[in-house]
Scaffold this motif. Structure first.
Motif, PDB file in Angstrom:
ATOM      1  N   GLY A 187      -1.944  -6.556  -3.189  1.00  0.00           N
ATOM      2  CA  GLY A 187      -2.267  -5.326  -2.462  1.00  0.00           C
ATOM      3  C   GLY A 187      -1.451  -5.219  -1.188  1.00  0.00           C
ATOM      4  N   GLY A 188      -1.326  -6.404  -0.527  1.00  0.00           N
ATOM      5  CA  GLY A 188      -0.546  -6.373   0.718  1.00  0.00           C
ATOM      6  C   GLY A 188       0.907  -5.983   0.456  1.00  0.00           C
ATOM      7  N   VAL A 189       1.440  -6.558  -0.616  1.00  0.00           N
ATOM      8  CA  VAL A 189       2.834  -6.218  -0.960  1.00  0.00           C
ATOM      9  C   VAL A 189       2.946  -4.762  -1.303  1.00  0.00           C
ATOM     10  CG1 VAL A 189       4.689  -6.650  -2.607  1.00  0.00           C
ATOM     11  CG2 VAL A 189       3.364  -8.562  -1.685  1.00  0.00           C
ATOM     12  N   ILE A 207       3.489   2.088   2.425  1.00  0.00           N
ATOM     13  CA  ILE A 207       3.360   2.618   3.798  1.00  0.00           C
ATOM     14  C   ILE A 207       4.681   3.143   4.311  1.00  0.00           C
ATOM     15  CG2 ILE A 207       2.927   1.900   6.187  1.00  0.00           C
ATOM     16  CD1 ILE A 207       0.663   0.195   5.084  1.00  0.00           C
ATOM     17  N   PRO A 208       5.779   2.464   4.133  1.00  0.00           N
ATOM     18  CA  PRO A 208       7.028   3.068   4.639  1.00  0.00           C
ATOM     19  C   PRO A 208       7.363   4.385   3.961  1.00  0.00           C
ATOM     20  CG  PRO A 208       7.299   0.720   4.296  1.00  0.00           C
ATOM     21  CD  PRO A 208       5.985   1.093   3.752  1.00  0.00           C
ATOM     22  N   MET A 209       6.975   4.494   2.776  1.00  0.00           N
ATOM     23  CA  MET A 209       7.265   5.730   2.067  1.00  0.00           C
ATOM     24  C   MET A 209       6.397   6.872   2.588  1.00  0.00           C
ATOM     25  SD  MET A 209       7.592   4.251  -1.820  1.00  0.00           S
ATOM     26  CE  MET A 209       7.889   5.944  -2.415  1.00  0.00           C
TER      27      MET A 209
END
Length: 222
Positions: free
Chosen positions: A201-203, A209-211
């Protein structure tokens, strides 16, 4: 009748007469009684005076004189009036005293035997009492042994029951231990999956998020 049988019969008759005459008399209560060679006082004395109580064997009975045989074996005549068919009073008294002494002796022996029998009876009664007491003790000991045996049987049965319960508890403990190990393994697996999910999930968030950030418009006036 033959001469032989006649002789035998005569001998038998003579011996019977002699036996009938050969009875014992005693010199009566007279101090001394002389034995004479004939039936009369004119005959010489062949054995000095016999003391009272002397037993004499009658050989020929007579009214005034009797032919006798003395204890020494002398045969002669004595005055019939001084002869008695029974022992004199002194001899009878002595005989009675002897019988009395013998009776006393026998009585003493009987008393001793009675005392011995009484002692033996008391000993037997004491032995019987001891045996009775010993029997009672053995009965009590037997009862105690039976009680101990019964307790041992009960203890053995209880021990087997406890062993069975212990074995059941061990089996239950083994089952619970296996279940716990399984749960622990399942828990660790869940933690690993959860950790892997968090990492994933973190990956994924790091990628998403950047997207999601808005892009800046290029400055046309640049």
């Amino acid at each position: 009748m033959t001469p032989f049988r006649l002789i035998i019969s005569l001998l038998f008759i003579v011996s019977s007469i002699a036996a009938a005459q050969a009875r014992t008399v005693w010199v009566d209560d007279k101090l001394y009684l002389p034995v004479r060679s004939g039936a009369g006082t004119q005959y010489r004395i062949i054995e000095n005076a016999l003391p009272s109580g002397t037993p004499l064997e009658i050989l020929e009975a007579g009214d005034s004189f009797t032919r006798v045989r003395t204890p020494k074996g002398t045969e002669g005549w004595v005055a019939s009036q001084y002869l008695s068919n029974t022992p004199i009073a002194a001899d009878r008294l002595q005989a009675a005293n002897r019988e009395l002494e013998q009776t006393k002796t026998e009585l003493t022996q009987v008393k001793e035997q009675l005392a011995q029998v009484t002692q033996e009876r008391n000993a037997l009664e004491s032995a019987e009492s001891n045996l009775s007491n010993r029997s009672q003790e053995l009965q009590e000991e037997l009862q105690r042994i039976k009680s101990i045996a019964a307790d041992s049987i009960n203890l053995d049965r209880r021990n087997r029951e406890l062993n069975a319960e212990n074995q059941k508890l061990r089996n239950d403990l083994e089952v619970l231990t296996a279940e716990n190990e399984r749960l622990e393994a399942s828990k660790e697996s869940d933690f690993m999956l959860l950790g892997a999910g968090l990492v994933f999930g973190g990956v994924l968030l790091a990628l998403i998020i950047p997207m999601l950030k808005p892009t800046r418009k290029t400055d046309n006036w640049a």
